[in-house]
Design an enzyme around this catalytic site. Structure first.
Site, PDB file in Angstrom:
ATOM      1  N   GLY A 239     162.199 -20.172 -22.082  1.00  0.00           N
ATOM      2  CA  GLY A 239     160.757 -19.965 -22.074  1.00  0.00           C
ATOM      3  C   GLY A 239     160.140 -19.502 -20.776  1.00  0.00           C
ATOM      4  N   GLY A 278     166.087 -16.439 -22.567  1.00  0.00           N
ATOM      5  CA  GLY A 278     166.328 -15.122 -23.132  1.00  0.00           C
ATOM      6  C   GLY A 278     165.560 -14.070 -22.355  1.00  0.00           C
ATOM      7  N   CYS A 344     152.228   3.986 -40.532  1.00  0.00           N
ATOM      8  CA  CYS A 344     150.946   4.062 -41.238  1.00  0.00           C
ATOM      9  C   CYS A 344     150.204   2.736 -41.230  1.00  0.00           C
ATOM     10  CB  CYS A 344     151.190   4.536 -42.666  1.00  0.00           C
ATOM     11  SG  CYS A 344     151.901   6.165 -42.656  1.00  0.00           S
TER      12      CYS A 344
END
Ligand code: LLP
Length: 419
Positions: A239, A278, A344
């Site tokens: 974190g 990470g 889109c």
């Protein structure tokens, strides 16, 4: 030196101009710097100094085999959350004795796969998971090494979607319940409780919440030890935030130094410290290369339409996350514009209302800090093949994942006989 830097107006990753990669591999393409990965990993590893520890890499941030192989070679462990990630880390050559398995919803198949590989630890998140693990381990004559993931009820003060350590979040077990559960484990034959785990969220840019949560969870380690459990591992989670823009972010050393008084006595008592970062490791090691397809104006608004969209890099659309945008060939000209993709949806943007490089059609842009939760969250939405991935090391570069083709889009799809 910054691993992504300008030389004579051209943006380089290490010693390779990004324009060369775009020419060879096309766009959109993720580009990763081996040096940046290694630096971030070593930073983290060094921050612990002589505390007995293991830095695990949170595979969910970026599970590319080349990234995993590099981290395994630095000595990292791995933090996984699925059978798929277990498959990846085994293929990449991680030592299963350095693999920890987290997640609130591990299936029987996933638990069995972890048992089969004899991974280091299952981070257990509920009483039910524990019961299942005991049953499967017993049935197959295995031993499951377990950490209890405690929910310390601390607000990580980060984006709502990535806050995990408050009572109302689905993760972990409250401290008092963890103690009750520990007592039950004493009756289990095939589960060894040898760890405590916690993780309160991601992209945390303050030390305070980390420190508070780690102290609370360390209290559980002490209490379990007092009750006779041999707690060999304390996993302080991941974190740690990175700089995307101009945030003041703590370093790994700031974090470890702040909690050292809590960790040192534990380590002295034979408890190894684990962490599972990470983003800190991979985030700033990657950029997404994209080419400008069109420029367009709508009233006062100016759009740069690129060939990468929300399916390639979801973070801006999903979290309103900021990623710096750099020109691969810099001339200093800026334009107030939105950088949008071809998908889109009006929410398909990579940068909104920003002063961006005033790129012309055909120009190359780099969306920075995209090494973590970039490709790993990419999808085929709008039937767009996912981008290629490239790793750079010094003056060499290689494609580490081929660009998908249209045939990949329909892989596994079948037209039934009744049509
Ligand atoms: N451990 C556990 C149990 C986790 O849930 C996570 C991330 C980590 C470790 C690694 O956290 P890190 O060091 O990377 O912050 N998609 C979001 C981030 C989701 C994080 C989920 N869990 C984003 O793009 O910001």
């Amino acid at each position: 030196m910054d691993d992504f830097h300008y030389e004579g107006g051209d943006l380089y990753c290490e010693d390779v101009p990004l324009a060369e990669i775009a020419q060879g591999a096309g766009t959109p393409t993720y580009v990763y710097s081996h040096a940046a990965l290694e630096r971030a990993y070593r930073d983290l590893d060094d921050a612990f100094g002589d505390l007995d520890h293991l830095v695990c890499y949170a595979v969910k941030a970026n599970g590319n085999l080349a990234i995993l192989r590099a981290l395994a070679s630095f000595g990292a462990g791995a933090d996984i959350v699925s059978g798929g990630e277990l498959y990846r880390v085994m293929r990449a050559g991680f030592d299963p004795k350095k693999v920890v398995f987290a997640g609130v919803g591990k299936t029987e198949q996933e638990l069995m796969a972890g048992l089969g590989e004899r991974i280091l630890l299952f981070n257990v998140e509920s009483a039910s998971e524990l019961d299942h693990l005991e049953r499967y381990a017993f049935r197959h004559g295995k031993k499951a090494r377990v950490s209890l993931r405690v929910n310390p009820n601390v607000d990580a003060e980060t984006h709502e979607h990535i806050t995990t350590g408050r009572e109302r979040d689905k993760f972990g077990i409250p401290v008092d319940e963890a103690l009750t559960l520990a007592d039950r484990i004493k009756e289990f034959k095939c589960v060894d409780l040898i760890g405590v785990h916690q993780h309160i969220g991601s992209q945390i840019t303050k030390i305070g919440p980390h420190a508070e949560a780690i102290e609370k969870s360390a209290g559980l380690v002490d209490e379990l030890k007092r009750r006779g459990f041999d707690i060999k591992y304390f996993n302080i989670g991941g974190g740690l935030g990175i700089r995307y823009k101009d945030e003041d972010v703590p370093t790994a050393k700031d974090l470890v130094d702040a909690v050292r008084p809590t960790l040192e006595p534990l380590a002295a008592g034979g408890t190894k410290i684990l962490c599972e970062m990470g983003r800190y490791i991979a985030g700033n090691a990657g950029a997404l290369l994209t080419s400008v397809i069109y420029r367009k104006k709508s009233g006062e608004k100016s759009f740069i339409v690129a060939d990468a969209g929300m399916n390639d890099l979801l973070r801006p659309s999903l979290y309103d996350a900021h990623h710096e945008v750099r020109a691969a060939c810099e001339d200093g000209a800026l334009a107030n514009a939105d950088l949008v993709g071809p998908v889109c949806e009006s929410g398909d943007y990579l940068a909104r209302d920003r002063d961006l490089p005033d790129a012309a059609e055909g120009d190359l842009l780099a969306v920075m800090s995209a090494g973590a939760y970039g490709f790993s969250m990419a999808s085929n939405y709008n039937s767009r093949p996912r981008p290629a991935e490239v790793m750079v090391r010094g003056d060499s570069w290689a494609v580490v994942r081929e660009r998908e083709h249209n045939a990949d889009l329909i892989k596994g799809e079948l037209v039934p006989a009744f049509l």
